[in-house]
Write an enzyme that holds these catalytic residues in place. Structure first.
Site, short mmCIF file in Angstrom:
data_model
loop_
_atom_site.label_atom_id
_atom_site.label_comp_id
_atom_site.label_asym_id
_atom_site.label_seq_id
_atom_site.Cartn_x
_atom_site.Cartn_y
_atom_site.Cartn_z
N CYS A 71 0.87 -1.19 0.00
CA CYS A 71 0.00 0.00 0.00
C CYS A 71 0.90 1.23 0.00
O CYS A 71 1.60 1.47 0.99
CB CYS A 71 -0.90 -0.02 1.23
SG CYS A 71 -2.04 1.38 1.28
N HIS A 162 -2.48 -4.54 -10.81
CA HIS A 162 -3.14 -3.33 -11.35
C HIS A 162 -3.41 -3.52 -12.84
O HIS A 162 -2.59 -4.12 -13.56
CB HIS A 162 -2.24 -2.10 -11.16
CG HIS A 162 -2.02 -1.75 -9.72
ND1 HIS A 162 -2.85 -0.90 -9.03
CD2 HIS A 162 -1.09 -2.17 -8.84
CE1 HIS A 162 -2.42 -0.79 -7.78
NE2 HIS A 162 -1.36 -1.56 -7.63
N GLU A 211 -10.35 0.33 -6.28
CA GLU A 211 -9.41 -0.54 -5.60
C GLU A 211 -10.00 -1.93 -5.31
O GLU A 211 -11.17 -2.04 -4.95
CB GLU A 211 -8.96 0.07 -4.27
CG GLU A 211 -7.91 1.13 -4.43
CD GLU A 211 -7.12 1.35 -3.15
OE1 GLU A 211 -6.95 0.42 -2.36
OE2 GLU A 211 -6.68 2.51 -2.95
N CYS A 220 -4.44 6.08 -4.71
CA CYS A 220 -3.83 4.75 -4.60
C CYS A 220 -2.36 4.90 -5.00
O CYS A 220 -2.08 5.23 -6.16
CB CYS A 220 -4.56 3.78 -5.53
SG CYS A 220 -3.89 2.11 -5.51
N GLY A 223 -1.16 2.21 -7.28
CA GLY A 223 -1.85 2.45 -8.55
C GLY A 223 -1.20 3.56 -9.35
O GLY A 223 -1.04 3.47 -10.56
N1 LIG Z 1 -6.44 -2.25 -2.56
C1 LIG Z 1 -5.03 -2.61 -2.72
C2 LIG Z 1 -4.22 -2.32 -1.45
C3 LIG Z 1 -4.15 -0.81 -1.14
C4 LIG Z 1 -3.38 -0.07 -2.19
C5 LIG Z 1 -3.55 1.44 -2.20
N2 LIG Z 1 -4.43 2.02 -1.23
C6 LIG Z 1 -2.21 2.14 -2.25
O1 LIG Z 1 -2.07 3.28 -1.74
O2 LIG Z 1 -1.27 1.55 -2.85
C7 LIG Z 1 -4.94 -4.11 -3.05
O3 LIG Z 1 -5.78 -4.89 -2.61
O4 LIG Z 1 -3.98 -4.47 -3.76
#
Ligand SMILES: N[C@H](CCC[C@H](N)C(=O)O)C(=O)O
Length: 276
Positions: A71, A162, A211, A220, A223
């Site tokens: 994250c 992603h 997400e 994100c 992301g």
């Molecule tokens: N939902 C993402 C994790 C959080 C990623 C995001 N909040 C960031 O800042 O990188 C997943 O399941 O891969």
């Protein structure tokens, strides 16, 4: 249980210091605290834990209780927490994650961390490692049929999966409809985070994100890294990109010599609290 609410350009999590607290069932707790009416309200839960191999370990859970391997917005806040709450006095620290050990540079202003630069490591482009079902050694400009409509996606893992999709109009995108259809599409064995991107110029892009496990968030970090890598692979931007998200901007750089992606952005404490 004590917690700290923090946000990285609007991507907000409940943080628990597990040097002090013990969390029995993080997945269940993530679902409980994330509820914006019956809980604290957040995009998920992040545990800051002792580590044998780094200054600390980050264990991240989405709002649906699923574990995220990495994250970006979260790890910047972990760095801020470690320094501001006295767990370290170093301005360069390491954080163990399921996506490997990340090195963070902490930029301190008036005794508190204001900004963090993260070495996010190398992007993963091999379909089987992302994972995404696709022929060939990369999924770049790859067609995919979603809900009867053909899109072209570029798939990148930053430790978490992603799919980057280019659109003409980010603001009016029916993301609540299309986001979930990408998230649980059969070509993503472990689901996927989907970024919808408009290139503004050779150094600037605008994105929104649906997400995995948390629906649309204001930002994100992983992301934004995947988007920058995708734009560079598709020849749409230079190697340094300002990624404009609903919650704010992130500066992303893909140093192709070292094959490392760097993400720089803020980290903010909202409040400390105690959960009954
Ligand atoms: N939902 C993402 C994790 C959080 C990623 C995001 N909040 C960031 O800042 O990188 C997943 O399941 O891969």
């Amino acid at each position: 249980m004590k917690f700290t609410k923090m946000q990285g350009i609007g991507n907000d999590y409940v943080y628990v210091n597990c040097f002090e607290e013990k969390v029995e069932d993080p997945s269940a707790l993530a679902i409980q605290v994330s509820d914006r009416h019956f809980g604290i309200g957040s995009d998920g839960l992040i545990l800051i834990c002792p580590s044998e191999v780094a200054d600390c370990e980050m264990a991240m859970y989405n709002a649906d209780g699923s574990r995220g391997e990495m994250c970006g917005n979260g790890v910047r806040c972990v760095g801020k927490y470690m320094y501001d709450y006295g767990l370290t006095d170093k301005t360069e620290i390491t954080v163990e994650t399921l996506a490997g050990i990340k090195t963070l540079q902490l930029f301190v202003e008036n005794g508190k961390v204001a900004k963090v630069r993260v070495d996010m490591g190398s992007p993963i482009l091999t379909p089987a490692e992302i994972p995404v079902v696709a022929e060939g050694d990369k999924a770049v400009d790859e067609p995919i049929l979603v809900d009867g409509k053909e899109y072209h996606m570029t798939c990148v893992s930053m430790g978490n999966p992603h799919a980057v999709v280019y659109v003409d109009d980010v603001d009016n995108l029916p993301i609540e409809e299309i986001g979930p259809k990408f998230e649980s599409h059969e070509r993503f064995p472990r689901r996927v985070n989907t970024e919808f991107v408009k290139v503004l110029d050779r150094h600037t892009v605008q994105m929104r994100v649906w997400e995995r496990g948390s629906a649309e968030t204001l930002a994100c970090g992983t992301g934004a890294c995947a988007v920058a890598v995708s734009c560079i692979l598709n020849g749409l931007t230079e190697d340094e990109v300002t990624v404009k998200l609903l919650g704010g901007d992130l500066e992303i750089q893909w140093d192709q010599e070292k094959n490392k992606v760097y993400m720089t952005g803020p980290a903010t404490v909202v409040f400390d609290g105690e959960l009954k």
